[in-house]
Design a protein around this motif. Sequence first.
Motif, mmCIF file in Angstrom:
data_model
loop_
_atom_site.group_PDB
_atom_site.id
_atom_site.type_symbol
_atom_site.label_atom_id
_atom_site.label_comp_id
_atom_site.label_asym_id
_atom_site.label_seq_id
_atom_site.Cartn_x
_atom_site.Cartn_y
_atom_site.Cartn_z
ATOM 1 N N GLY A 169 0.821 -1.208 0.000
ATOM 2 C CA GLY A 169 0.000 0.000 0.000
ATOM 3 C C GLY A 169 0.850 1.250 0.000
ATOM 4 N N GLY A 170 0.209 2.358 0.268
ATOM 5 C CA GLY A 170 0.913 3.626 0.363
ATOM 6 C C GLY A 170 0.785 4.484 -0.882
ATOM 7 N N ALA A 195 -0.119 13.752 4.903
ATOM 8 C CA ALA A 195 -1.037 14.828 4.528
ATOM 9 C C ALA A 195 -2.399 14.277 4.131
ATOM 10 C CB ALA A 195 -0.434 15.658 3.399
ATOM 11 N N VAL A 196 -2.425 13.162 3.392
ATOM 12 C CA VAL A 196 -3.708 12.579 2.990
ATOM 13 C C VAL A 196 -4.402 11.951 4.195
ATOM 14 C CG1 VAL A 196 -4.844 10.951 1.426
ATOM 15 C CG2 VAL A 196 -2.879 12.269 0.630
ATOM 16 N N PHE A 197 -3.635 11.378 5.111
ATOM 17 C CA PHE A 197 -4.205 10.911 6.385
ATOM 18 C C PHE A 197 -4.895 12.052 7.118
ATOM 19 C CE2 PHE A 197 -2.818 10.945 10.969
ATOM 20 C CZ PHE A 197 -3.875 10.203 11.475
ATOM 21 N N ALA A 198 -4.202 13.180 7.266
ATOM 22 C CA ALA A 198 -4.781 14.320 7.978
ATOM 23 C C ALA A 198 -5.986 14.880 7.236
ATOM 24 C CB ALA A 198 -3.732 15.406 8.175
ATOM 25 N N SER A 223 1.361 3.496 7.581
ATOM 26 C CA SER A 223 2.548 4.276 7.931
ATOM 27 C C SER A 223 3.292 3.647 9.105
ATOM 28 C CB SER A 223 2.161 5.719 8.279
ATOM 29 O OG SER A 223 1.554 6.367 7.180
ATOM 30 N N LYS A 224 2.538 3.128 10.086
ATOM 31 C CA LYS A 224 3.155 2.446 11.216
ATOM 32 C C LYS A 224 3.763 1.108 10.776
ATOM 33 C CE LYS A 224 2.757 2.952 15.249
ATOM 34 N NZ LYS A 224 3.805 3.370 16.219
ATOM 35 N N GLY A 227 6.963 1.487 8.861
ATOM 36 C CA GLY A 227 8.032 2.097 9.630
ATOM 37 C C GLY A 227 8.272 3.567 9.361
ATOM 38 N N LEU A 228 7.384 4.223 8.624
ATOM 39 C CA LEU A 228 7.531 5.664 8.474
ATOM 40 C C LEU A 228 7.241 6.361 9.797
ATOM 41 C CD1 LEU A 228 6.007 6.488 4.953
ATOM 42 C CD2 LEU A 228 8.406 6.215 5.622
ATOM 43 N N VAL A 229 6.318 5.830 10.575
ATOM 44 C CA VAL A 229 6.075 6.268 11.952
ATOM 45 C C VAL A 229 6.567 5.145 12.864
ATOM 46 C CG1 VAL A 229 4.362 6.983 13.656
ATOM 47 C CG2 VAL A 229 4.078 7.636 11.255
ATOM 48 N N SER A 230 7.596 5.429 13.635
ATOM 49 C CA SER A 230 8.228 4.379 14.438
ATOM 50 C C SER A 230 7.458 4.136 15.732
ATOM 51 C CB SER A 230 9.672 4.776 14.766
ATOM 52 O OG SER A 230 9.699 5.746 15.815
ATOM 53 N N ASP A 231 7.890 3.125 16.476
ATOM 54 C CA ASP A 231 7.277 2.849 17.771
ATOM 55 C C ASP A 231 7.512 3.981 18.765
ATOM 56 O OD1 ASP A 231 6.336 0.474 16.831
ATOM 57 O OD2 ASP A 231 7.824 -0.786 17.843
ATOM 58 N N LYS A 232 8.555 4.800 18.533
ATOM 59 C CA LYS A 232 8.809 5.964 19.371
ATOM 60 C C LYS A 232 8.144 7.222 18.796
ATOM 61 C CE LYS A 232 13.305 4.359 21.080
ATOM 62 N NZ LYS A 232 14.769 4.662 21.141
ATOM 63 N N TYR A 233 7.369 7.038 17.728
ATOM 64 C CA TYR A 233 6.656 8.122 17.049
ATOM 65 C C TYR A 233 7.595 9.117 16.358
ATOM 66 C CZ TYR A 233 2.461 6.147 18.964
ATOM 67 O OH TYR A 233 1.435 5.269 19.267
ATOM 68 N N GLU A 234 8.814 8.655 16.046
ATOM 69 C CA GLU A 234 9.602 9.390 15.075
ATOM 70 C C GLU A 234 8.887 9.291 13.737
ATOM 71 O OE1 GLU A 234 13.851 7.693 16.656
ATOM 72 O OE2 GLU A 234 12.164 6.387 16.127
ATOM 73 N N VAL A 235 8.947 10.332 12.944
ATOM 74 C CA VAL A 235 8.342 10.303 11.610
ATOM 75 C C VAL A 235 9.468 10.493 10.603
ATOM 76 C CG1 VAL A 235 6.632 11.289 10.051
ATOM 77 C CG2 VAL A 235 6.180 11.227 12.511
ATOM 78 N N PHE A 236 9.839 9.403 9.926
ATOM 79 C CA PHE A 236 10.949 9.419 8.994
ATOM 80 C C PHE A 236 10.481 9.877 7.618
ATOM 81 C CE2 PHE A 236 12.235 5.837 11.957
ATOM 82 C CZ PHE A 236 13.053 6.658 12.728
#
Length: 572
Positions: A169-170, A195-198, A223-224, A227-236
């Motif tokens: 997906g994505g 952006a499309v999520f928001a 996104s989770k 791994g674009l949004v990590s378990d620590k909520y970093e957004v790569f």
Amino acid sequence: MTRFFSLGAALLPLASLVSGLEFKPDDESSILSVTSNYAFGVMSYYKNNATNLPKEEIGVFPKPHYWWEAGAAWGGLIEYSMFTGDESHVDTLTQALVANYGPKNDIILPWRRDEEGNDDQAFWAFALMSALEYKFPDPKEDAAVTYLQVVENSFNNLVSRWDTESCNGGLKWQIYPDNANVGGYNYKNSISNGAVFALGARLAQYTGNQTYADWAAKIFDWSKAVGLVSDKYEVFDGTNDKTNCTDRDHTEWSYNVGVYLHGAAAMYNLTSDGTWKTHTAGLFDHASAFFKPYDNATNIMYEAACETGETGRHCNLDQQSFKAYLARFMAKTAILAPFTREKATTYLRTSAIAAAKSCSGPDDACGSKWYTGGWDGTSGVGQQLSALEVTQALLMLKKNIVPATKGDGGPPPTSTATDTSTAASSAPATSSQAAPTTSVELSGSSTSLATSITPTASPNLASGAPGPSSGSPVASATSSAVPSGVPGEFAPLDGTQCTCTPSSTVTIYVPPTATAVVPEPSAPMPPNGTVPVNPPANATTSAPAQFTGAATAFKADWYLPCALVIAACTFF
């Protein structure tokens, strides 16, 4: 504006009185006055509304700015108009929006094919979404097409490109395989998907349509999972679909965490679901990485990946504006998820004070590095917009301005009926007290703006049913700091950096021009309409070798060498 001159200091007092604008962050009249100055500064860069200008050229800032940044700026100026009651820019903003609907009213512009990606389209849709949420006046012309229809068409067009041929997906960064930004078509990045999520979350709130909430949950879960949004909520930043998204560019940008944060807060407000509260809290906590460049500059916003120069990067023209969007989305988060409000107010208040100090260049031009205690020699649309957004965020919080929903009538809601006195013309106020205007009522088609507004409850789905859960809560919601350089001292102003943008202070305001003949797309586009497209089932693919490339170099910089623009720059 009243100016005060003295030596800069690391500790910021209650009011910004050092080498910048006089700004009192707890005084509404001061906020109004300073935001009026900033808004006028943004509009001073805008030239593309001149008489007889072709429709294809209306609504954008002159090169080297990309098309997307105009849409992003209009979103901020729309909110400025509605939060302050200042009508100065309403006609100009309306003209810019309508001129960029596109031939199919979905913000797909054939004449912008070479620079329109999924994220660019979404940022223009954000501007129209703000027009809906804050009751911006409807267009006098082209009234047959509403802002809502254009946003819905745009959303449907965006999700029609959800790609299950790789990464399960994505959305890709680019729309067209032949885009000149080589490699961008195979890059699935956070800003496009976030952006499309928001946008889906905001549409779900505004319309009460469950399909938008379903799409929002699907995009966040993807996104989770990737791994674009990590378990620590970093957004790569993004990942390569040619390697099935098995590796990521770990660069973090403030606007990436901002879009995911706002979307999560909207879903939490919509559903009251504990999972979305976890996501909102995790993203908010991680956003703290963008608020401490140095130990003696705590709570001041900065662009961690490029602003100090310690990463080896220097912020380009696009990146100069990213703080604007984090400020905007953090303020909205504080309204939609009140448990974040206290800390958000601290971040935004301290940053607004620091921004006012930086706005001490010629004609109150704003700089990039707010933590230096003065102007850093740079100026441009991004710097001016960032100062505007972080400051008007305080007004949004002070008034508790909640976004409207489709069924709401009357003016935009607030917790208090406060007079939002404004400047009476397009020029910024020249004293700390803006000139008051008469309180008027807002209707759907009027260009009058309300200066006295009434409270309403936070929006919910029209059916009253909760939205979907985005999955199991993630246990880790801790902040992971971005490297912030040498503690205990301000970074020196970089005398070798060429990030300045020549400025102009001439603004042209003219009536809208006649509609030009719009060319058809050179390639057929997916069908779209006002009925949202249901999320597809995910496909399964195998994972090839790892991706080792980086994303952010794909978009070409427009900067000239320093030697060519040295007359327009001030170096320290």
